[in-house]
Structure formats: structure tokens, C-alpha cells
Design an enzyme around this catalytic site. Structure first.
Site, PDB file in Angstrom:
ATOM      1  N   GLU A 230      87.998  59.378  62.635  1.00 28.61           N
ATOM      2  CA  GLU A 230      87.730  57.955  62.512  1.00 28.61           C
ATOM      3  C   GLU A 230      88.212  57.199  63.749  1.00 28.61           C
ATOM      4  O   GLU A 230      87.544  56.284  64.237  1.00 28.61           O
ATOM      5  CB  GLU A 230      88.406  57.403  61.253  1.00 28.61           C
TER       6      GLU A 230
ATOM      7  N   ARG B  88      88.994  74.447  64.623  1.00 28.31           N
ATOM      8  CA  ARG B  88      89.182  73.006  64.396  1.00 28.31           C
ATOM      9  C   ARG B  88      90.650  72.619  64.464  1.00 28.31           C
ATOM     10  O   ARG B  88      91.016  71.571  64.986  1.00 28.31           O
ATOM     11  CB  ARG B  88      88.596  72.624  63.031  1.00 28.31           C
TER      12      ARG B  88
ATOM     13  N   GLU C 212      90.421  69.692  74.803  1.00 26.23           N
ATOM     14  CA  GLU C 212      89.767  70.379  75.916  1.00 26.23           C
ATOM     15  C   GLU C 212      88.325  70.792  75.621  1.00 26.23           C
ATOM     16  O   GLU C 212      87.695  71.472  76.433  1.00 26.23           O
ATOM     17  CB  GLU C 212      90.580  71.603  76.331  1.00 26.23           C
TER      18      GLU C 212
ATOM     19  N   ASN D 110      80.749  66.662  64.425  1.00 24.21           N
ATOM     20  CA  ASN D 110      79.937  65.753  65.225  1.00 24.21           C
ATOM     21  C   ASN D 110      79.061  66.469  66.258  1.00 24.21           C
ATOM     22  O   ASN D 110      79.572  66.934  67.273  1.00 24.21           O
ATOM     23  CB  ASN D 110      80.875  64.759  65.935  1.00 24.21           C
ATOM     24  N   PRO D 111      77.739  66.524  66.048  1.00 28.38           N
ATOM     25  CA  PRO D 111      76.875  67.177  67.035  1.00 28.38           C
ATOM     26  C   PRO D 111      76.600  66.302  68.254  1.00 28.38           C
ATOM     27  O   PRO D 111      76.093  66.780  69.269  1.00 28.38           O
ATOM     28  CB  PRO D 111      75.585  67.420  66.251  1.00 28.38           C
TER      29      PRO D 111
ATOM     30  N   GLU E  61      78.692  64.877  70.271  1.00 26.24           N
ATOM     31  CA  GLU E  61      79.528  65.261  71.412  1.00 26.24           C
ATOM     32  C   GLU E  61      78.918  66.439  72.159  1.00 26.24           C
ATOM     33  O   GLU E  61      78.956  66.493  73.395  1.00 26.24           O
ATOM     34  CB  GLU E  61      80.934  65.605  70.919  1.00 26.24           C
TER      35      GLU E  61
END
Length: 426
Positions: A65, A273, A313, A337-338, A340
Site C-alpha cells: 500500500e 517474497r 533489488e 504487481n505485474p 513493475e
């Protein structure tokens, strides 16, 4: 008159704040956050407020968020060059990542506890002219006390879980009392807009916006680390699996084993993750019979798998390949999130569990920028197809960049709407 559940929460929070403070301080201390900064949870500011300039406060809870609003802050800041910004969040990880990507004229503080004392101190010091809350951050006193201060207020990227909706439906008067503070509510989709109106939000103030998490700016690239990695790889083919969760690495490693039969020098960059799971994932690689190097040990890419178990990174690793599998999607986690990845010019592979980014993936798939996989064998097959078809891979990467560029105008529209509705001025 405030509803009884709200009054009961005010009374309870007054009693509980010492215990909550002790717990939060200990949690931040374990993350090496200085005690002076931990006291921000009690409303004791460590930053300075320039009284000669307006201030817009953004509040988000988690890493995702928090990062989702940085691009929005940048856009609003470009339109309002004399405005300063404050972003609050709750975790040490979010504070660290925000610090690395802080927009101009912006500072970070830990969010005050939802209790009378911390909020009084926080609002007295910062005196925000406008406050923008993100997703489902509906802390009762924070909302009502900010509203009472005279600040204009908006809720962006609004999203409530099924359980949250059920709880609010059981307290309709309290739901209306909370939602009435907002001058504008922008939801992630039409269905959520209808849900929030059904809970008592004024319909004229509710509209479908965009998923801000799909609007993030490009991830930062450490060019020195990138050059080191490129030298170490020596033109080896590379694919990436990022933001993987427990139970997904096994599928990724099975796919990689199959791919190695055709391309023995292929390198997989595996970025879980949660980097704290690094040793667990390293053990999985060893059990799979593959050699690996490890970023947290200071290694450059080497071996059959490069374990990228560090924070901040990903942008550097995305620059090494144009094929990225996004985790959190082979299991019912909701996806990641695709956008990025698209910004980096890579094509996206993902499992089918992408409820958090359903609209984004739909648009990318339609353009040919993303493809879904069902399991390890399907993942290997899709990666193999992309490596084997240079022209098709280049077209998919171009489609990803096109998709990313299409979203920029939408973000500018949201920034302009917030400036107008919250009565901000250049």
C-alpha cells in the site's frame, strides 16, 4: 451523536494504548528501529512541519500500500511545487523501502496508534490540509479526528475484504459515520464502488478509480550491481521467478530442472517474497540437486540458481531478463504487481490466482504482455516457448511496455481529480 460502537472503541483504546505501545515498540526494536522513531507511534513527531506550506498526508498500512502511492505523490507534487507531503505506515519494512524511493518534499513517519493521545499529538504537530487514506485503512478515531481538524479527506484504491464488509453491515450507523468523512472515495472496481455505497457512503462522492498498485513507477536499478551481475553471468540465458511464496518454489525449481535439459547454462534468479525465508528456500534448491549462489551472502549470480534473498533489488534483477514469473499466484494468495515487471520491459508469466490484480492482468493478457500458467510443467513449457521464439518474446515485451505507458495518463487523471476535490492549489 457518535454511534455507540465508536464511543466504546474510544474508551477501550484509551485503556489499551500503553499495552499496544509496548507491543509496537518491541516489534520495531526487533527491526532495529531507534526508540525515538518508535515513539512516533504515540504521536511524538521526529520530522518538521513547514508552516508556510500546505501539507498533504498519505496514510497506508503495509509495504504494498505504501509503495502504491509513491507514484501518485510524485504526480501531485509536480502539479503543486509548493506543497509538502507526509506518508505514514505501520511497519519497519515499509519505512525502509519508502526511504529508498522517497518522492521530493516528502517525509515518512510511523502512523500513530488509533487512540486519543497519540492522534491529538500527531494532528497538532502536522496540521494536514488534506489527508488521503489507502485501501482499507479505516481506523475509526484517525478518520473522525482528522475530519474534525478541518482537513479535506479522500480514500483511494478502496478495497474491503468480504469479512470487513460483513462486519460493517452489522453496524450500519457506524459504517455511515466512518464513510461520511470522505470528500472522495475512489475504488478499485465498479463492484467495490457499489459495495461501499451500500454501506452508507454518499453516492455522489464514490467513483471507480484505478488500482494504484498497478500504477507504480519503475523499480530502481543499482547500475553497479547490474554491471557486476552481467559480468558474472557472461551472456548466460536468464529467467526470473519473483515474489514467490511458500509452496511455490518447488514448482519453480521443477520447471527449472526441465529447462536445464535443453539449456544447461540457464540461470534462474529466484527472489522469494519474504527474504527472511532465504535459508528455507536455499535448502529447497539443495534438495532439488541444483547449485546456487546467494545474494544475502554477498554473491554475484553463479550456479544454476541465484537466490536473491534481499529487499529492494528487484529492479536490478528485472533488468537481467525479459521473462519473469510472478509468484503469489500458483496458490490462492491473490497475485502480485505485474506493472513493475511491465515497466522493466519484460513479459509476465503468472499463476491463475490473481484476484488482487484481476483488471491489470486482464488488460495485459489482452495485449499479449502476460500469460497464465497452471503448474510446474506448464510454467516450463511457457518459458521454453518464449526462449525458443525470439520474435514472439520481443513482441510480448513490447506489449508490456505499451501497457505500462497506457497507465501513466490514468494516474495523471487521478492526481488532477484529487487536487480539485481536496481543494489543493498550486
Amino acid at each position: 451523536m457518535a454511534p455507540f460502537p465508536y464511543l466504546a472503541w474510544v474508551a477501550a483504546s484509551t485503556v489499551l494504548v500503553p499495552f499496544a505501545s509496548r507491543s509496537e515498540t518491541a516489534k520495531l526494536a526487533r527491526a532495529d528501529v531507534p526508540r525515538s522513531r518508535a515513539r512516533e507511534k504515540l504521536g511524538f513527531a521526529t520530522g518538521q512541519r513547514d508552516a508556510t506550506q500546505p501539507l498533504v498526508w498519505f496514510h497506508a498500512a503495509s509495504v504494498g500500500e505504501s509503495l502504491s502511492v509513491l507514484a501518485l505523490i510524485t504526480r501531485i507534487g509536480a502539479a503543486l511545487p509548493d506543497t509538502q507531503f507526509l506518508i505514514t505506515s505501520g511497519t519497519a519494512t515499509s519505512a525502509d523501502l519508502i526511504a529508498r524511493r522517497m518522492p521530493p518534499r516528502c517525509q515518512h513517519q510511523f502512523a500513530p496508534l488509533d487512540a486519543p493521545g497519540p492522534l491529538r499529538r500527531f494532528l497538532k504537530h502536522w496540521c494536514p490540509d488534506a489527508a488521503i487514506f489507502v485501501e482499507s485503512e479505516l481506523w475509526p478515531q484517525m478518520l473522525r479526528r482528522t475530519h474534525a481538524s478541518g482537513a479535506r479527506m479522500a480514500l483511494v484504491n478502496a478495497r474491503l475484504s468480504t469479512d470487513s464488509v460483513k462486519r460493517w453491515q452489522q453496524m450500519p450507523a457506524t459504517a455511515r459515520y466512518m464513510l461520511d468523512v470522505f470528500d472522495l472515495i475512489l475504488t478499485q472496481n465498479d463492484a467495490m464502488a457499489e459495495t461501499i455505497v451500500s454501506l452508507g457512503a454518499p453516492p455522489a462522492r464514490v467513483a471507480r478509480g484505478i488500482n494504484l498498485k498497478s500504477m507504480a513507477d519503475p523499480l530502481p536499478v543499482d547500475h553497479a550491481a547490474l554491471a557486476e551481475a552481467q559480468t558474472a553471468l557472461r551472456n548466460r540465458p536468464v529467467w526470473i521467478a519473483s515474489s514467490t511464496h511458500q509452496g511455490e518454489e518447488q514448482s519453480v525449481l521443477k520447471a527449472h530442472q526441465r529447462l536445464l535439459r535443453r539449456w544447461p547454462d540457464l540461470c534462474l534468479i529466484l527472489a522469494p517474497r519474504h527474504p527472511a525465508r532465504g535459508q528455507e528456500v536455499a535448502d529447497l534448491i539443495t534438495e532439488a540437486g541444483m547449485s546456487h549462489s546467494r545474494r544475502s551472502a554477498g554473491d554475484a549470480p553463479a550456479g544454476q540458481v541465484f537466490l536473491a534473498d534481499t529487499l529492494g533489488e528487484l529492479g536490478t534483477w528485472y533488468a537481467l531478463s525479459d521473462i519473469v514469473f510472478l509468484g503469489g499466484s500458483l496458490r490462492p494468495i491473490g497475485g502480485h504487481n505485474p506493472f513493475e515487471v511491465a515497466h522493466s520491459g519484460a513479459t509476465v508469466l503468472s499463476g491463475t490466482h490473481v484476484t488482487n490484480f484481476a483488471e491489470t492482468f486482464s488488460g495485459m493478457e489482452e495485449l499479449g504482455a502476460a500469460r497464465f500458467v497452471s503448474d510446474a510443467a506448464d510454467l516450463a513449457e511457457k518459458v521454453e516457448a518464449l526462449f525458443s521464439d525470439t520474435q514472439g518474446r520481443e513482441m510480448a515485451c513490447a506489449a508490456a511496455l505499451e501497457f505500462a505507458q497506457q497507465q501513466t495518463d490514468k494516474l495523471d487523471e487521478i492526481a488532477a481529480r484529487l487536487i480539485t476535490t481536496l481543494e489543493l492549489s498550486a
